[in-house]
Design an enzyme around this catalytic site. Structure first.
Site, short mmCIF file in Angstrom:
data_model
loop_
_atom_site.label_atom_id
_atom_site.label_comp_id
_atom_site.label_asym_id
_atom_site.label_seq_id
_atom_site.Cartn_x
_atom_site.Cartn_y
_atom_site.Cartn_z
CB ILE A 175 35.07 42.71 94.17
CG1 ILE A 175 35.25 41.31 94.74
CG2 ILE A 175 33.86 43.39 94.74
CD1 ILE A 175 35.35 41.28 96.25
N GLY A 176 36.73 41.47 91.42
CA GLY A 176 38.09 41.34 90.88
C GLY A 176 38.25 40.04 90.12
CE LYS A 177 36.35 39.01 84.93
NZ LYS A 177 36.06 38.92 83.54
N GLY A 178 41.35 37.17 89.27
CA GLY A 178 42.71 36.73 89.56
C GLY A 178 43.07 35.55 88.70
CB SER A 179 46.12 33.59 88.39
OG SER A 179 46.39 33.62 89.75
CG PHE A 180 43.22 30.37 91.93
CD1 PHE A 180 43.21 28.99 91.98
CD2 PHE A 180 44.25 31.05 92.54
CE1 PHE A 180 44.22 28.31 92.62
CE2 PHE A 180 45.26 30.38 93.18
CZ PHE A 180 45.25 29.00 93.22
CD GLU A 182 34.18 35.99 86.84
OE1 GLU A 182 34.18 36.38 85.67
OE2 GLU A 182 33.15 35.64 87.46
CB ILE A 183 37.29 38.15 93.79
CG1 ILE A 183 38.65 37.53 93.74
CG2 ILE A 183 36.89 38.48 95.21
CD1 ILE A 183 38.93 36.62 94.88
CG ASP A 292 51.47 36.10 93.49
OD1 ASP A 292 52.31 36.88 93.00
OD2 ASP A 292 50.31 35.98 93.05
N1 LIG Z 1 38.54 38.96 100.60
C1 LIG Z 1 38.44 40.00 99.77
N2 LIG Z 1 37.72 41.09 100.11
C2 LIG Z 1 37.64 42.15 99.28
N3 LIG Z 1 38.22 42.22 98.06
C3 LIG Z 1 38.94 41.17 97.66
C4 LIG Z 1 39.09 40.01 98.48
N4 LIG Z 1 39.89 39.14 97.84
C5 LIG Z 1 40.23 39.73 96.68
N5 LIG Z 1 39.65 40.94 96.56
C6 LIG Z 1 39.78 41.87 95.43
O1 LIG Z 1 39.78 41.15 94.23
C7 LIG Z 1 41.00 41.39 93.51
C8 LIG Z 1 41.42 40.14 92.79
O2 LIG Z 1 41.81 39.19 93.75
P1 LIG Z 1 42.58 37.85 93.39
O3 LIG Z 1 43.17 37.38 94.63
O4 LIG Z 1 41.72 36.92 92.66
O5 LIG Z 1 43.55 38.32 92.31
P2 LIG Z 1 45.00 38.89 92.34
O6 LIG Z 1 45.58 38.83 93.70
O7 LIG Z 1 44.94 40.22 91.67
O8 LIG Z 1 45.68 37.87 91.36
P3 LIG Z 1 46.37 36.46 91.61
O9 LIG Z 1 45.30 35.51 92.00
O10 LIG Z 1 46.94 36.20 90.28
O11 LIG Z 1 47.40 36.69 92.67
C9 LIG Z 1 41.99 41.85 94.58
O12 LIG Z 1 43.02 42.62 94.04
C10 LIG Z 1 41.10 42.63 95.52
O13 LIG Z 1 40.95 43.95 95.07
#
Ligand SMILES: Nc1ncnc2c1ncn2[C@@H]1O[C@H](COP(=O)(O)OP(=O)(O)OP(=O)(O)O)[C@@H](O)[C@H]1O
Length: 446
Positions: A175-180, A182-183, A292
C-alpha cells in the site's frame, strides 16, 4: 515517503490561483542552488565513508574540501560522531588530524565521546580523550521526546513481539513505500493490519535494533483515538517489521488530492483530530516529537476521522542512517512542512510539530500545499531564509483562523501556541459555525 509529491499533481482542483493575491504575489518557481545540493551531498558522502571506514575516500574528500572535517548533517552529526558510533578508529584519527571538532555536539547534545562510551570501544574512547574529548550527553538522554533513555543493551522478550510466521507477506497487498521500507496490508490473527517492513540496510547493526526495540516498547503503550495504534513488531530476525492498525481511508494527502479544499467545518474537525493526537504525544510522560508531520502521515479511518501515524521512529533514521536515507531518496526530510529551525540545523523542540501543523491546516483550507510552485527544498528555504509564509486566497476564512495559523508558523518557536491551546481555539471556532449548513463557502471549494 521522504520525497514530497511532485508539484502540480495533475489534479485540477488542487491547482492554486496564479494571480497575485491580496497579500502578495506568488513567487515564481525556483530551485535549490547547485551549491546547496553539492554541499549536502558532500557532507553525506563524508559521513558515509566514515561509517564504512573508507580511508582513501575520506582522504580524497578532505583534500578537495578541507572544511568538510567540521561539517555536520541535518541532526548536527559530524563524521567524527559516525566514526565514534561505529568504532571506526582509523577514520576517527584521520578526521581528528584533519581538524574535526572533538567535542562537536549533535542535536541531542551528544559529543563523539558520548557516542563512543555507548559502544564501549576502549580504543576509540582513548583516542578521543587524547584529543581532549569530553563526555557530553549520551544517546537518547538529552533529547526531548526520546522516551526513556536508552538502557542496557540486553532486551528481554517483549509481550508485543510478533512471530514472523504469523505474517504472510506473500498474500499481502503493497500500500505504500516510505523511508523505512514498504507498507503492506496483511491479515494478522484474522484482522487486517498494516505492516511496515524495515529496510535491512537500516538495521544492520545492533545499536539501531536496540534503539528500535526501545522505541517500539514505548510506542505500543500509547493509546489515543487520534493516533495510529501500534500493535507489535518483529525484532528477532530480519526483516524487522512494525505492525499497526490498518486505516482504510488512505492518507490526508490522497484525501486532499481527491477533495480539494475542505469546507471550514471539515477543516476544523480534521484539524481538531490531528491536534488532539499531537497533544497526546506532546504531553505524555515521554514527550514524543513527531518531526515529520505532513499530510502523508495523517491517516483516515472509514468515517474520515484522522489519526496521526509514523511518529516516534524518524529520529532513529536521522540519527543513525541519515546518510543511507540520503542515498536512497536524495532528500533528508519532508522539506515542505519543515520548521525553519530544522531547516537551519538549529536545536529544536516539540514546537516544530506546531509549525508543520500550521502548514497542513493551510493546505486543508486552500486545497493545495504551501508554496506549490516551488520544489520542497526551495519551499523550506523560502520559509527559513527569506521568512516567507504562504498567502491566503481562501474567501471568508474567519480572522481567528488566519491568526491561529500565523501564530503556529511563527518564526520564533517559543511563541507558537501549544496543541492544547490550539484545541481550545478550534473548539471555539467550531462552536460558532452556523448550524445549517455548518460551513462557510470557499472560493476554491469543490
Ligand atoms: N496504518 C496504515 N494504514 C493504511 N495505510 C497506511 C498505513 N500506514 C501507512 N499507510 C500508507 O502507506 C503510505 C506510506 O507510508 P509510510 O509511513 O511508509 O511513508 P511516508 O509517510 O509516505 O514516508 P516517510 O516514512 O518517509 O515519512 C502512507 O502514505 C499511507 O498511504
Amino acid at each position: 515517503m521522504m520525497m514530497d509529491r511532485a508539484m502540480g499533481d495533475g489534479v485540477g482542483k488542487r491547482t492554486p490561483p496564479i494571480t497575485p493575491t491580496a497579500q502578495g504575489k506568488r513567487t515564481p518557481p525556483t530551485t535549490p542552488t547547485a551549491a546547496d545540493r553539492e554541499r549536502v551531498a558532500r557532507t553525506s558522502k563524508l559521513l558515509w565513508h566514515a561509517k564504512e571506514n573508507d580511508l582513501e575516500q575520506l582522504k580524497k574528500l578532505l583534500r578537495d574540501h578541507p572544511d568538510l572535517a567540521t561539517a555536520c548533517d541535518y541532526d548536527g552529526r559530524t563524521a567524527l560522531h559516525v566514526a565514534a558510533c561505529y568504532g571506526r578508529t582509523d577514520a576517527a584519527r584521520l578526521l581528528l588530524e584533519a581538524g574535526a571538532i572533538v567535542n562537536a555536539q549533535d542535536r541531542w547534545g551528544t559529543s563523539p565521546l558520548g557516542d563512543a562510551e555507548q559502544t564501549g570501544n576502549s580504543q576509540m574512547i582513548r583516542l578521543l580523550k587524547d584529543y581532549g574529548g569530553e563526555l557530553l550527553g549520551t544517546r537518547g538522554s538529552k533529547r526531548e521526546g526520546s522516551g526513556p533513555s536508552v538502557g542496557p543493551l540486553l532486551i528481554q522478550k517483549s509481550y508485543w513481539e510478533i512471530d514472523p510466521s504469523e505474517i504472510d507477506l506473500n498474500t499481502s497487498i503493497l500500500i505504500g513505500k516510505g523511508s523505512f521500507g514498504e507498507i503492506r496490508k496483511v491479515t494478522w490473527r484474522g484482522t487486517p493490519v498494516a505492516v511496515k517492513t524495515i529496510l535491512p540496510s537500516l538495521v544492520k547493526d545492533r545499536l539501531v535494533v536496540q534503539d528500535f526495540i526501545h522505541e517500539v516498547d514505548l510506542l505500543v503503550k500509547l493509546r489515543h483515538p487520534n493516533i495510529v495504534q501500534f500493535l507489535g513488531a518483529v525484532t528477532k530476525r530480519p526483516p524487522l517489521m512494525l505492525v499497526t492498525e490498518f486505516l482504510s481511508g488512505g492518507d490526508l494527502n490522497q484525501f486532499l488530492q481527491s477533495k480539494g479544499a475542505l469546507q471550514l467545518s471539515q477543516a476544523i474537525s480534521s484539524a481538531l483530530d490531528i491536534a488532539r493526537g499531537m497533544a497526546y504525544l506532546h504531553n505524555g510522560p515521554n514527550v514524543i516529537i513527531h518531526r515529520d508531520l505532513k499530510p502523508r502521515n495523517v491517516l483516515l479511518d472509514e468515517a474520515n476521522q484522522m489519526k496521526v501515524g509514523d511518529f516516534g521512529l524518524s529520529k532513529l533514521i536521522t540519527k543513525h542512517h541519515h546518510q543511507d536515507i540520503y542515498k536512497l531518496t536524495g532528500e533528508t526530510g519532508s522539506y515542505r512542512y519543515m520548521a525553519p529551525e530544522v531547516f537551519r540545523h538549529e536545536s529544536y523542540d516539540k514546537n516544530v510539530d506546531i509549525f508543520s501543523f500550521a502548514m497542513i491546516l493551510y493546505e486543508m483550507l486552500e486545497g493545495y500545499p504551501p508554496f506549490p510552485y516551488s520544489e520542497p527544498y526551495e519551499a523550506a528555504r523560502l520559509v527559513a531564509d527569506d521568512e516567507r509564509r504562504p498567502t491566503f486566497s481562501v474567501k471568508n476564512c474567519p480572522q481567528e483562523m488566519i491568526e491561529l495559523i500565523e501564530q503556529c508558523w511563527a518564526t520564533k518557536a517559543a511563541s507558537r501556541p501549544s496543541f492544547v491551546d490550539i484545541i481550545k481555539r478550534l473548539e471555539q471556532m467550531e462552536a460558532t459555525l452556523p448550524p445549517e449548513p455548518r460551513h462557510w463557502r470557499f472560493l476554491h471549494h469543490s
